[in-house]
Design an enzyme around this catalytic site. Structure first.
Site, PDB file in Angstrom:
ATOM      1  N   ARG A 107      80.106   4.907  11.274  1.00 37.85           N
ATOM      2  CA  ARG A 107      79.949   4.227   9.973  1.00 37.85           C
ATOM      3  C   ARG A 107      80.239   2.736  10.010  1.00 37.85           C
ATOM      4  NH1 ARG A 107      82.622   8.916   8.443  1.00 37.85           N
ATOM      5  NH2 ARG A 107      81.171  10.496   7.691  1.00 37.85           N
ATOM      6  N   LYS A 157      71.640  -9.373   8.147  1.00 35.83           N
ATOM      7  CA  LYS A 157      70.589  -8.350   8.054  1.00 35.83           C
ATOM      8  C   LYS A 157      70.358  -7.727   9.426  1.00 35.83           C
ATOM      9  CE  LYS A 157      67.732 -10.166   4.255  1.00 35.83           C
ATOM     10  NZ  LYS A 157      66.404 -10.739   3.921  1.00 35.83           N
ATOM     11  N   GLU A 163      61.143 -22.695  12.108  1.00 32.69           N
ATOM     12  CA  GLU A 163      62.145 -22.290  11.110  1.00 32.69           C
ATOM     13  C   GLU A 163      63.138 -23.417  10.839  1.00 32.69           C
ATOM     14  OE1 GLU A 163      62.256 -19.346   9.389  1.00 32.69           O
ATOM     15  OE2 GLU A 163      60.985 -17.996  10.551  1.00 32.69           O
ATOM     16  N   LYS A 220      71.477 -22.232   5.795  1.00 27.66           N
ATOM     17  CA  LYS A 220      71.299 -20.809   5.519  1.00 27.66           C
ATOM     18  C   LYS A 220      72.600 -20.181   5.013  1.00 27.66           C
ATOM     19  CE  LYS A 220      69.350 -16.464   6.847  1.00 27.66           C
ATOM     20  NZ  LYS A 220      68.657 -15.610   7.808  1.00 27.66           N
ATOM     21  N   GLU A 263      69.715 -11.562  -1.982  1.00 30.63           N
ATOM     22  CA  GLU A 263      68.367 -12.077  -2.240  1.00 30.63           C
ATOM     23  C   GLU A 263      67.841 -11.744  -3.635  1.00 30.63           C
ATOM     24  OE1 GLU A 263      65.925 -11.997   1.237  1.00 30.63           O
ATOM     25  OE2 GLU A 263      64.098 -12.200   0.067  1.00 30.63           O
ATOM     26  N   ARG A 307      68.165 -17.256  -2.348  1.00 27.95           N
ATOM     27  CA  ARG A 307      67.911 -16.885  -0.951  1.00 27.95           C
ATOM     28  C   ARG A 307      66.416 -16.723  -0.709  1.00 27.95           C
ATOM     29  NH1 ARG A 307      71.198 -12.458   2.779  1.00 27.95           N
ATOM     30  NH2 ARG A 307      69.969 -12.780   4.646  1.00 27.95           N
ATOM     31  N   ASN A 362      61.980 -17.928   2.093  1.00 28.73           N
ATOM     32  CA  ASN A 362      60.656 -17.378   2.399  1.00 28.73           C
ATOM     33  C   ASN A 362      59.554 -18.426   2.322  1.00 28.73           C
ATOM     34  OD1 ASN A 362      61.525 -14.726   2.860  1.00 28.73           O
ATOM     35  ND2 ASN A 362      61.701 -14.408   0.656  1.00 28.73           N
ATOM     36  N   HIS A 366      56.492 -18.078   4.298  1.00 24.78           N
ATOM     37  CA  HIS A 366      56.482 -16.699   4.786  1.00 24.78           C
ATOM     38  C   HIS A 366      55.511 -15.790   4.052  1.00 24.78           C
ATOM     39  CE1 HIS A 366      59.869 -18.033   7.105  1.00 24.78           C
ATOM     40  NE2 HIS A 366      60.043 -16.837   7.643  1.00 24.78           N
ATOM     41  N   HIS A 370      53.391 -14.103   6.642  1.00 28.27           N
ATOM     42  CA  HIS A 370      53.402 -12.647   6.858  1.00 28.27           C
ATOM     43  C   HIS A 370      51.998 -12.071   6.706  1.00 28.27           C
ATOM     44  CE1 HIS A 370      57.949 -12.221   5.892  1.00 28.27           C
ATOM     45  NE2 HIS A 370      57.736 -12.293   7.189  1.00 28.27           N
ATOM     46  N   HIS A 375      55.678 -15.193  15.036  1.00 21.56           N
ATOM     47  CA  HIS A 375      56.248 -15.378  13.701  1.00 21.56           C
ATOM     48  C   HIS A 375      56.394 -16.860  13.326  1.00 21.56           C
ATOM     49  CE1 HIS A 375      58.551 -14.677  10.098  1.00 21.56           C
ATOM     50  NE2 HIS A 375      59.523 -15.456  10.565  1.00 21.56           N
TER      51      HIS A 375
END
Ligand code: ADP
Ligand code: ZN
Length: 369
Positions: A124, A146, A188, A230, A240, A244, A248, A251, A255, A273
């Protein structure tokens, strides 16, 4: 060695990002976040032969009693799977990892995401220390906590928020990074300037040659500034719901290009990317000027800076605007209100906009400059 640059990341589980050349040989720095005796050193088959022995030797010098296991996956985004996750669980079991064990993620974003998710789940949740070896991972995935693996149905669909105990970024490790990967990371870095700080864009322009030559001081500055931007926005909005989402920028378009190309970037037939984000930022800037939000000169400057870094800025051939628009509607960040674009009020200033007309978006996508 001079003292590393550090960036503090706040939140419920604060941690420090240390940035300097040579840190992968600095056992005290590497071991600082390790509490127990078990360590699983996770990496990929490109990075492990370059750096894993050095990291392991440095750890053993600093903490002679450690039991260190290895977990090495083949390189590439397509390895970020539940199958590899299961293997990581097996490796932790074989090591006899207890609740105070630490996973060390040595590699790019793929290793960081997979190993981070393994750490989030074993008993956990155990500690993870991130040792990012790509510029992209240093400036992006190392902040924010993340972690995830992909499913056939989509990227990052299974995951958890699991902040690391520590992040250690060795700028010297970027010397072996393929040039295309370095440039992808720079896209980025440019993004942070584009949305938060026009002065940082000027700094990038002035230091472009040093960055491309992998000068340690220039890289450390770019990484530290990016992580600060960031860390700041993630502290304000960890899950988000608001600001936040500005991260993007580029993006939504990016994407759509990546999915439309079937994530062919790693096989060399499509954009990776960072490249897709570079094109996406130029499209977002152009859409902003078309809507009268941002000055044209700023969009031109942004494009020129990305080009200096060797990044593509024009829509790749063979992608139909209608199909890209359809992809953007399916993006998981779109909601009932339609596509959420991060648009530009000019260099250093971005905001979320919904309700942009299809005609404007299609016109931007059809512009193949
Ligand atoms: P990202 O961090 O861009 O998400 P990956 O984890 O897929 O990406 O890493 C990109 C590629 O670069 C992979 O093939 C990986 O093995 C390789 N790589 C990562 N770091 C280094 C490095 N420091 N030197 C050489 N190759 C590296
Ligand atoms: Zn990105």
């Amino acid at each position: 060695m001079s003292a590393p640059r550090t960036v503090e990341v706040g939140g419920a589980a604060p941690y420090t990002i240390a940035i300097a050349p040579g840190l992968l040989d600095d056992g005290h720095c590497l071991a600082a976040g390790i509490r127990g005796k078990h360590v699983l050193l996770a990496s990929d088959a490109n990075v492990a032969p370059l750096y894993a022995d050095g990291v392991e030797a440095a750890l053993r010098r600093a903490r002679p009693g450690l039991a260190i296991g290895r977990f090495v996956i083949p390189p590439g985004e397509h390895e970020k799977t539940l199958v590899r996750f299961g293997e990581a669980m097996g490796a932790l079991a074989a090591l006899g990892a207890t609740r105070d064990a630490t996973v060390i993620a040595l590699g790019g974003g793929v290793v960081g995401d997979l190993a981070g998710f393994a750490a989030a789940c074993w008993m956990r949740g155990i500690d993870v220390v991130q040792l990012p070896t790509t510029l992209l991972a240093m400036v992006d995935s190392s902040v924010g906590g993340k972690t995830a693996v992909d499913l056939p149905a989509g990227k990052n669909l299974v995951g958890a928020f699991h902040p690391p105990r520590a992040v250690v970024a060795d700028t010297r490790a970027l010397r072996t990074l393929p040039k295309r990967e370095l440039r992808a990371g720079l896209a980025e870095v440019v993004k942070y300037g584009a949305i938060f700080d026009a002065g940082f864009l000027d700094w990038l322009d002035a230091n472009a040659d040093a960055l491309l030559a992998r000068d340690d001081a220039a890289l450390a500055e770019a990484i530290a500034r990016s992580c600060e931007f960031k860390a700041d926005v993630v502290a304000r909005d960890p899950r988000e719901h608001g600001d936040r989402a500005l991260l993007n920028f580029g993006h939504t378009f990016g994407h759509a290009i990546e999915t439309e190309q079937g994530y062919a970037g790693t096989s060399g037939d499509g954009l990776n990317h960072g490249e897709a984000v570079a094109v996406g930022m130029v499209l977002a800037a152009r859409l902003s000027t078309a809507l009268g939000l941002a000055p044209m000169a700023d969009a031109v400057h942004l494009q020129a800076l990305l080009q200096r870094f060797g990044l593509p800025t024009g829509m790749p051939a063979g992608l139909a605007p209608e199909r890209l628009l359809a992809r953007m509607r399916l993006d998981k960040k779109a909601d009932a209100g339609g596509i959420r674009f991060v648009l530009w009020d000019g260099a250093g200033r971005a905001r979320l906009v919904t309700g942009v007309g299809d005609a404007e978006v299609l016109a931007t996508l059809a512009d193949t400059r």
